[in-house]
Design a protein around this motif. Structure first.
Motif, PDB file in Angstrom:
ATOM      1  N   GLY A 297       0.968  -1.294  -0.024  1.00 41.35           N
ATOM      2  CA  GLY A 297      -0.287   0.114   0.005  1.00 41.35           C
ATOM      3  C   GLY A 297       0.715   1.172  -0.105  1.00 41.35           C
ATOM      4  O   GLY A 297       1.907   1.104   0.248  1.00 41.35           O
ATOM      5  N   LYS A 298       0.268   2.440  -0.198  1.00 39.66           N
ATOM      6  CA  LYS A 298       1.116   3.761  -0.370  1.00 39.66           C
ATOM      7  C   LYS A 298       1.554   4.317   0.990  1.00 39.66           C
ATOM      8  O   LYS A 298       2.740   4.717   0.906  1.00 39.66           O
ATOM      9  CB  LYS A 298      -0.002   4.746  -0.899  1.00 39.66           C
TER      10      LYS A 298
ATOM     11  N   ARG B 160      -0.042  -8.686   1.808  1.00 43.58           N
ATOM     12  CA  ARG B 160      -1.005  -9.745   1.340  1.00 43.58           C
ATOM     13  C   ARG B 160      -0.814 -10.285   0.097  1.00 43.58           C
ATOM     14  O   ARG B 160      -0.737 -11.356  -0.416  1.00 43.58           O
ATOM     15  CB  ARG B 160      -2.517  -9.187   1.409  1.00 43.58           C
TER      16      ARG B 160
ATOM     17  N   GLY C 225       1.941 -11.823   3.923  1.00 43.52           N
ATOM     18  CA  GLY C 225       1.014 -11.471   5.164  1.00 43.52           C
ATOM     19  C   GLY C 225      -0.410 -11.082   5.045  1.00 43.52           C
ATOM     20  O   GLY C 225      -0.506  -9.679   5.001  1.00 43.52           O
TER      21      GLY C 225
ATOM     22  N   TYR D 237      -3.837 -10.064   6.774  1.00 45.03           N
ATOM     23  CA  TYR D 237      -4.208  -9.899   8.328  1.00 45.03           C
ATOM     24  C   TYR D 237      -5.143 -10.939   8.955  1.00 45.03           C
ATOM     25  O   TYR D 237      -5.343 -11.099   9.937  1.00 45.03           O
ATOM     26  CB  TYR D 237      -4.906  -8.610   8.271  1.00 45.03           C
TER      27      TYR D 237
ATOM     28  N   ARG E  43     -11.514  -5.717  11.856  1.00 44.64           N
ATOM     29  CA  ARG E  43      -9.951  -5.293  11.691  1.00 44.64           C
ATOM     30  C   ARG E  43      -9.785  -5.371  13.054  1.00 44.64           C
ATOM     31  O   ARG E  43      -8.498  -5.760  13.359  1.00 44.64           O
ATOM     32  CB  ARG E  43     -10.141  -3.749  11.749  1.00 44.64           C
TER      33      ARG E  43
ATOM     34  N   ILE F 278      -5.934  13.391   8.492  1.00 44.06           N
ATOM     35  CA  ILE F 278      -6.322  13.154   7.320  1.00 44.06           C
ATOM     36  C   ILE F 278      -5.286  13.358   6.216  1.00 44.06           C
ATOM     37  O   ILE F 278      -4.756  14.390   6.013  1.00 44.06           O
ATOM     38  CB  ILE F 278      -7.657  14.019   7.083  1.00 44.06           C
TER      39      ILE F 278
ATOM     40  N   ARG G 124       1.140  11.181   3.251  1.00 47.07           N
ATOM     41  CA  ARG G 124       1.898   9.847   3.416  1.00 47.07           C
ATOM     42  C   ARG G 124       3.485   9.990   3.388  1.00 47.07           C
ATOM     43  O   ARG G 124       4.225   9.015   4.182  1.00 47.07           O
ATOM     44  CB  ARG G 124       1.637   8.764   2.275  1.00 47.07           C
TER      45      ARG G 124
HETATM   46  N1  NAP Z   1      -5.677   9.230   7.212  1.00 46.95           N
HETATM   47  C1  NAP Z   1      -6.331   9.170   6.155  1.00 46.95           C
HETATM   48  O1  NAP Z   1      -6.645  10.136   5.633  1.00 46.95           O
HETATM   49  C2  NAP Z   1      -6.588   7.710   5.584  1.00 46.95           C
HETATM   50  C3  NAP Z   1      -7.293   7.444   4.302  1.00 46.95           C
HETATM   51  C4  NAP Z   1      -7.370   6.541   3.740  1.00 46.95           C
HETATM   52  C5  NAP Z   1      -6.964   5.353   4.282  1.00 46.95           C
HETATM   53  N2  NAP Z   1      -6.344   5.571   5.519  1.00 46.95           N
HETATM   54  C6  NAP Z   1      -5.933   4.294   6.380  1.00 46.95           C
HETATM   55  O2  NAP Z   1      -4.452   4.129   6.075  1.00 46.95           O
HETATM   56  C7  NAP Z   1      -4.155   2.756   6.050  1.00 46.95           C
HETATM   57  C8  NAP Z   1      -3.624   2.386   4.745  1.00 46.95           C
HETATM   58  O3  NAP Z   1      -3.375   3.293   3.783  1.00 46.95           O
HETATM   59  P1  NAP Z   1      -2.792   3.481   2.330  1.00 46.95           P
HETATM   60  O4  NAP Z   1      -2.734   4.652   2.057  1.00 46.95           O
HETATM   61  O5  NAP Z   1      -1.333   2.444   2.505  1.00 46.95           O
HETATM   62  O6  NAP Z   1      -3.911   2.746   1.577  1.00 46.95           O
HETATM   63  P2  NAP Z   1      -3.743   1.855   0.213  1.00 46.95           P
HETATM   64  O7  NAP Z   1      -2.583   2.555  -0.609  1.00 46.95           O
HETATM   65  O8  NAP Z   1      -5.135   1.684  -0.287  1.00 46.95           O
HETATM   66  O9  NAP Z   1      -3.251   0.308   0.546  1.00 46.95           O
HETATM   67  C9  NAP Z   1      -3.923  -0.411   1.325  1.00 46.95           C
HETATM   68  C10 NAP Z   1      -2.996  -1.528   1.865  1.00 46.95           C
HETATM   69  O10 NAP Z   1      -3.795  -2.416   2.920  1.00 46.95           O
HETATM   70  C11 NAP Z   1      -3.705  -3.624   2.565  1.00 46.95           C
HETATM   71  N3  NAP Z   1      -4.538  -4.674   2.812  1.00 46.95           N
HETATM   72  C12 NAP Z   1      -5.965  -4.739   2.779  1.00 46.95           C
HETATM   73  N4  NAP Z   1      -6.478  -5.840   3.328  1.00 46.95           N
HETATM   74  C13 NAP Z   1      -5.418  -6.430   3.776  1.00 46.95           C
HETATM   75  C14 NAP Z   1      -5.336  -7.722   4.200  1.00 46.95           C
HETATM   76  N5  NAP Z   1      -6.387  -8.447   4.758  1.00 46.95           N
HETATM   77  N6  NAP Z   1      -4.050  -7.948   4.970  1.00 46.95           N
HETATM   78  C15 NAP Z   1      -3.210  -7.492   4.743  1.00 46.95           C
HETATM   79  N7  NAP Z   1      -3.005  -6.360   4.111  1.00 46.95           N
HETATM   80  C16 NAP Z   1      -4.118  -5.711   3.630  1.00 46.95           C
HETATM   81  C17 NAP Z   1      -3.462  -3.712   0.746  1.00 46.95           C
HETATM   82  O11 NAP Z   1      -2.865  -4.913   0.642  1.00 46.95           O
HETATM   83  P3  NAP Z   1      -3.083  -5.343  -1.097  1.00 46.95           P
HETATM   84  O12 NAP Z   1      -1.957  -4.814  -1.893  1.00 46.95           O
HETATM   85  O13 NAP Z   1      -3.089  -6.684  -1.076  1.00 46.95           O
HETATM   86  O14 NAP Z   1      -4.345  -4.854  -1.526  1.00 46.95           O
HETATM   87  C18 NAP Z   1      -2.522  -2.534   0.838  1.00 46.95           C
HETATM   88  O15 NAP Z   1      -1.270  -2.941   0.949  1.00 46.95           O
HETATM   89  C19 NAP Z   1      -5.255   2.192   6.330  1.00 46.95           C
HETATM   90  O16 NAP Z   1      -5.297   2.080   7.925  1.00 46.95           O
HETATM   91  C20 NAP Z   1      -6.557   2.877   6.062  1.00 46.95           C
HETATM   92  O17 NAP Z   1      -7.570   2.710   7.101  1.00 46.95           O
HETATM   93  C21 NAP Z   1      -6.343   6.742   6.114  1.00 46.95           C
END
Ligand code: NAP
Length: 282
Positions: free
Chosen positions: A10-11, A34, A49, A51, A79, A140, A172
């Motif tokens: 993820g990002k 994952r 991995g 979750y 979660r 955010i 990020r």
């Molecule tokens: N602060 C904010 O504004 C904001 C906004 C959006 C999200 N968030 C939170 O930020 C976190 C991640 O953000 P991000 O920017 O990295 O999002 P992202 O780029 O959409 O990436 C999501 C990540 O979650 C992984 N994932 C989803 N389900 C999973 C599972 N069952 N087991 C392991 N990994 C799993 C995905 O894996 P795959 O590559 O396999 O799909 C991906 O690596 C999350 O906690 C989200 O709730 C925060």
């Protein structure tokens, strides 16, 4: 010293991995994902991995000293157990420290609150794990506003239900920098930190976007009900109400909080205009 980062595909996970590599070198950083293939371009060892699968983490966390747990994306109740899979596997493997990426927000106020509540439960689980711990509460992200630029230009406005509430946006990139400090600095252990930037209104956000993109956007505030209706039509019931809850929270001041970013990193959080320009250049 081996440090593992979950959701490395993820990002946010990728940003943390990149910042860590710069500090301690590729050979000491392990990505856990994952979807392993999506994290391969990071150039570090990547282990599987999901979750939902404790066994994945029992294997992935072997030989790891410190783990960074990026919070999951599933529905809030699910979660909690997913995060427990990582925490329990960390304990079983003798991991010494866990850092968790939580979220800023109010527990009982709006449609985003269930997400906040599940994050608070994992915070407690992390604190009770017996491991050294640190929790970051992320502000955010500002990225979606930059990525949405074409729609904003088409509509000539930024429209949501935040009214004149202030939001302490982060990015990020900034979070990757802060989490790297939290992973490496033992003096920061045992605390919860708000990883947020400067508080700005949606009017100010529109001004900064106009400066960065040479646009003429204005901000139009609509009621929570009207915004919920249009978001749900576009994004579906769950995501539409979560997004509305985030802006309702901004309106009610839950995102206008003091920042611990400088305490963690030793430098000030970048200004919103700088964040927007940095993301635009990416
Ligand atoms: N602060 C904010 O504004 C904001 C906004 C959006 C999200 N968030 C939170 O930020 C976190 C991640 O953000 P991000 O920017 O990295 O999002 P992202 O780029 O959409 O990436 C999501 C990540 O979650 C992984 N994932 C989803 N389900 C999973 C599972 N069952 N087991 C392991 N990994 C799993 C995905 O894996 P795959 O590559 O396999 O799909 C991906 O690596 C999350 O906690 C989200 O709730 C925060």
């Amino acid at each position: 010293m081996k440090i593992a980062v979950t959701s490395a595909s993820g990002k946010l996970g990728a940003s943390i991995v990149k910042h860590l590599i710069a500090e301690i070198g590729k050979e000491n950083v392990i990505g856990i994902a994952r979807t392993v293939e999506k994290a391969k371009q990071l150039g570090v060892e990547v282990r599987k991995g999901d979750y939902n699968l404790r066994e994945d983490f029992n294997t992935a966390l072997k030989g790891i000293d410190t783990v960074l747990l990026v919070s999951g994306m599933d529905e809030p109740q699910k979660r909690i157990e997913q995060h427990r899979n990582v925490i329990e596997a960390a304990k079983n493997n003798g991991v010494k420290k866990i850092v968790y990426t939580s979220i800023v927000g109010d527990k009982n106020e709006n449609a985003f609150s269930p997400v906040v509540q599940s994050n608070r439960q994992t915070e407690k689980d992390v604190q009770n794990s017996g491991l050294n711990w640190i929790i970051g509460r992320n502000g955010i992200y500002i990225e979606p506003d930059v990525e949405y630029i074409e729609t904003y230009i088409k509509e000539g406005e930024i429209r949501n239900c935040a009214a004149d509430g202030k939001c302490t946006y982060t990015s990020r990139i900034e979070l990757g920098y802060a989490y790297t400090k939290m992973l490496l600095n033992e003096n920061l252990n045992g605390q919860v930190y708000n990883l947020v930037g400067e508080p700005i209104t949606q009017n100010q956000l529109a001004e900064y976007i106009n400066q960065a993109f040479d646009t003429n956007l204005i901000f139009n505030s609509v009621s929570v009900e009207a915004y919920a209706k249009e978001r749900k039509e576009e994004l579906g019931e769950f995501l539409g109400s979560v997004i509305t809850g985030i802006y309702e929270g901004i309106k009610n001041g839950v995102n206008n909080i003091p920042s611990d970013f400088e305490k963690v990193t030793g430098r000030k959080h970048k200004k919103p205009l700088e964040l927007i320009k940095e993301i635009k250049e990416q």
